[in-house]
Design an enzyme around this catalytic site. Structure first.
Site, PDB file in Angstrom:
ATOM      1  N   ARG A 396       0.832  -1.203   0.000  1.00  0.00           N
ATOM      2  CA  ARG A 396       0.000   0.000   0.000  1.00  0.00           C
ATOM      3  C   ARG A 396       0.870   1.258   0.000  1.00  0.00           C
ATOM      4  NH1 ARG A 396      -5.073   0.262  -1.475  1.00  0.00           N
ATOM      5  NH2 ARG A 396      -5.210   2.166  -0.238  1.00  0.00           N
ATOM      6  N   ARG A 415       1.607   4.442  -8.403  1.00  0.00           N
ATOM      7  CA  ARG A 415       0.481   5.092  -9.074  1.00  0.00           C
ATOM      8  C   ARG A 415       0.919   6.394  -9.755  1.00  0.00           C
ATOM      9  NH1 ARG A 415      -3.714   3.571  -4.235  1.00  0.00           N
ATOM     10  NH2 ARG A 415      -4.587   1.678  -5.202  1.00  0.00           N
ATOM     11  N   ASN A 426      -7.268   4.964 -11.046  1.00  0.00           N
ATOM     12  CA  ASN A 426      -5.819   4.758 -10.975  1.00  0.00           C
ATOM     13  C   ASN A 426      -5.429   3.403 -11.558  1.00  0.00           C
ATOM     14  OD1 ASN A 426      -6.035   2.819  -8.760  1.00  0.00           O
ATOM     15  ND2 ASN A 426      -6.449   4.603  -7.447  1.00  0.00           N
ATOM     16  N   HIS A 429      -4.555  -1.786  -8.143  1.00  0.00           N
ATOM     17  CA  HIS A 429      -5.330  -2.021  -6.922  1.00  0.00           C
ATOM     18  C   HIS A 429      -4.507  -2.865  -5.963  1.00  0.00           C
ATOM     19  CE1 HIS A 429      -8.685  -3.393  -4.322  1.00  0.00           C
ATOM     20  NE2 HIS A 429      -8.132  -4.583  -4.422  1.00  0.00           N
TER      21      HIS A 429
END
Length: 587
Positions: A396, A415, A426, A429
């Site tokens: 993340r 991203r 974006n 995931h």
């Protein structure tokens, strides 16, 4: 999710082409001088930018085959090749004959550029990627390939008889410790000083015990008191401690082959029945103490259980959305691997609208929901199953912010680097929590989930060894805890045993102390577990599956080391009973 038969057939043809077998010097010369990256795996099967070098008595190793196939399919580069090479019949591989560990050599257009010793999957994956990128750059722009200096002789000299005997003895010791089929004896300092060691050892051997290790050891006072705490209330205890620290002792690691579980008790009985042994020898009093004494007396031999920090390997998913997959697939996969993630599985899928809505049901109230569904159904997405310490939060962090208006300022994140400027969605995931990971995995990589109970009275080392065996077999531990089961829990978990003669004993045993409880996940988990753990009765397991967990660690039908859910449906109920809903985020 739509997967066509034509695609399956194409994939099978590709898998066949991956493994080129080299058996002659001529084939070897042709393969190693081919443009691209070739990895020569000594002892192991597979090749892609590699060749797997094996010997006829050992054969190519199957363990890494799936890993290399995943790498090839994930990277999908035409400059990457795999092969197996037979060391027995290729002169260039003469110095690799007789090796006892895997060795992968990386050849780039005829030049040895790198090597990996041992079946280290993450390191192999990392080096494949790095060397492939380097070779592609040289093929495109030119440049010199730096030859790797691999000093093989330093690690693979011919063994003499003593070395071979030591290796065999090490294997016997490791098996004895893993299965707890051993005991410990200490020949006291006064007997050692008086030259009685050989006589005592001969007497022990003549009574049916093998000496696996014989080693000098000097006890300090704390060690002597720990070893003889059972004598603490006996007369002459302090004098005995003084004698034990007066000089070096001889430590023996013994094994009795005639009786599987009786090594400790049988040797204790022998010592107590023989006055000469009783005078000069101390020994393990109970199997419950055996591992602690092993750590005390033979610390270099003892394998301590892994610490919790060593076990914090997590899994997560990366989903490369369709537009990004077209533009950035290779670059994204490369960056993920460079970040230290091991990609163990991958699935490319074109979602239907129904499937996309199911997967993103929690996003239905968001303003970008329709854009997201449109993007996810516009073409195939790629799901990558990844493992690493702190994988969920780590990935993340690498992804960066989800909000499009913040991505431009988040330089260095995935991203930002792989942003799709013409869409409100974006590029990638990544799940936010372990519960979301579990939901995502079940969507893209359907798996069975089974509860395993490591029963009371197993030592810490035995539990660690069993967990290691499950991990090596490909099981992921979704949740884990140590807890004392209640009677009601046992009644639900052991329904299949209710009404049988041994059930009351089983109920008493499972509620007598803490068990280690594991929620395990794997494709076809039930079938895989039945092969690993063996029949319920350890006596039958010893005959039909001698390397199974119950054969190694079980004693009888009740004390058989490990119980597991009877199937996938029962596994869901058992896991929910112990851990609750592992797919539900905490409030």
């Amino acid at each position: 999710m739509v997967v066509s038969n034509c695609k399956d057939m194409a994939r099978r043809r590709q898998e066949i082409a991956l493994q080129v077998e080299l058996e002659t010097q001529e084939e070897w010369n042709e393969a190693t001088n081919k443009e691209g990256l070739l990895v020569i795996d000594i002892y192991q099967q597979w090749a892609g930018p590699f060749v797997d070098v094996y010997q006829s008595y050992g054969g190519p190793c199957k363990a890494m085959e799936a890993k290399f196939r995943t790498v090839k399919n994930t990277i999908g580069d035409s400059n990457l090749f795999f092969a197996i090479a037979k060391a027995d019949t290729i002169d260039s591989l003469e110095k690799y004959r007789g090796r006892c560990e895997p060795c992968f050599l990386f050849y780039a257009t005829g030049v040895l550029v790198d090597a990996v010793i041992g079946a280290n999957a993450p390191e192999l994956q990392r080096k494949i990627l790095l060397n492939l990128e380097q070779e592609k750059k040289i093929l495109k722009d030119g440049g010199e390939r730096r030859e790797f200096n691999f000093d093989h002789a330093a690690t693979d000299e011919e063994e003499d008889g003593d070395a071979a005997a030591n290796r065999q003895r090490s294997s016997s010791v490791a098996h004895a410790i893993a299965s707890q089929q051993y005991t410990l004896a200490v020949i006291r300092p006064d007997a050692y000083a008086d030259g009685k060691v050989e006589e005592i050892v001969d007497q022990i051997k003549s009574n049916g015990f093998k000496v696996l290790i014989q080693q000098e050891h000097l006890l300090d006072e704390n060690g002597a008191r720990e070893l003889h705490r059972y004598k603490m209330n006996q007369e002459g205890y302090e004098d005995h401690i003084a004698r034990m620290v007066s000089g070096p002792s001889i430590v023996l690691l013994l094994q009795k082959t005639e009786a599987k579980d009786a090594t400790v008790d049988d040797f204790l009985e022998l010592v107590n029945s023989d006055e000469s042994l009783k005078t000069f020898v101390d020994c393990t009093q109970s199997i419950d103490n055996i591992h602690d004494e092993l750590v005390l007396l033979l610390p270099n031999i003892a394998q301590r259980p892994h610490t919790p920090q060593e076990q914090l390997v997590e899994r997560t998913l990366a989903i490369i959305r369709p537009s990004a997959l077209k533009l950035f697939k290779d670059a994204i996969v490369s960056r993920i691997i460079q970040a230290g993630f091991e990609v163990t599985r991958q699935a490319e899928m074109h979602l239907t609208r129904e499937q996309a809505e199911e997967f993103y049901s929690v996003k239905k109230s968001e303003s970008y929901y329709e854009d997201l569904i449109r993007e996810m159904t516009s073409g195939p997405s790629l799901a990558l199953y990844m493992i690493k310490k702190d994988a969920v939060q780590g990935f993340r962090t690498l992804l960066g912010p989800a909000e499009k208006n913040q991505i431009k300022e988040a330089s260095g994140t995935f991203r930002h680097e792989f942003d799709m400027v013409d869409t409100n969605v974006n590029s990638l995931h990544g799940p936010r929590s372990h519960a979301e990971v579990n939901r995502n995995v079940q969507f893209f990589f359907p798996e069975e989930r089974i509860l395993a109970i490591l029963k009371p009275n197993l030592t810490g080392q035995q539990r660690s060894d069993i967990v290691d065996a499950l991990k090596k077999a490909g099981f992921f531990i979704m949740a884990r805890k140590t807890d004392k089961l209640t009677g009601d829990q046992v009644a639900q978990l052991e329904k299949a045993h209710q009404g049988k003669d041994h059930y009351n004993e089983l109920l008493s045993y499972l509620t007598s102390g803490p068990s280690e409880l594991l929620a395990l996940a794997k494709e076809n988990a039930s079938q895989s577990l039945s092969q690993i753990i063996g029949p319920e009765d350890p006596a039958k397991a010893t005959e039909s599956a001698p390397n199974s967990l119950r054969a190694l660690y079980g004693k009888d039908l009740v004390h058989n080391a490990i119980d597991v859910s009877s199937g996938a449906e029962q596994g869901k109920q058992d896991i929910h009973l112990i851990f609750g809903d592992l797919e539900r985020d905490e409030a």
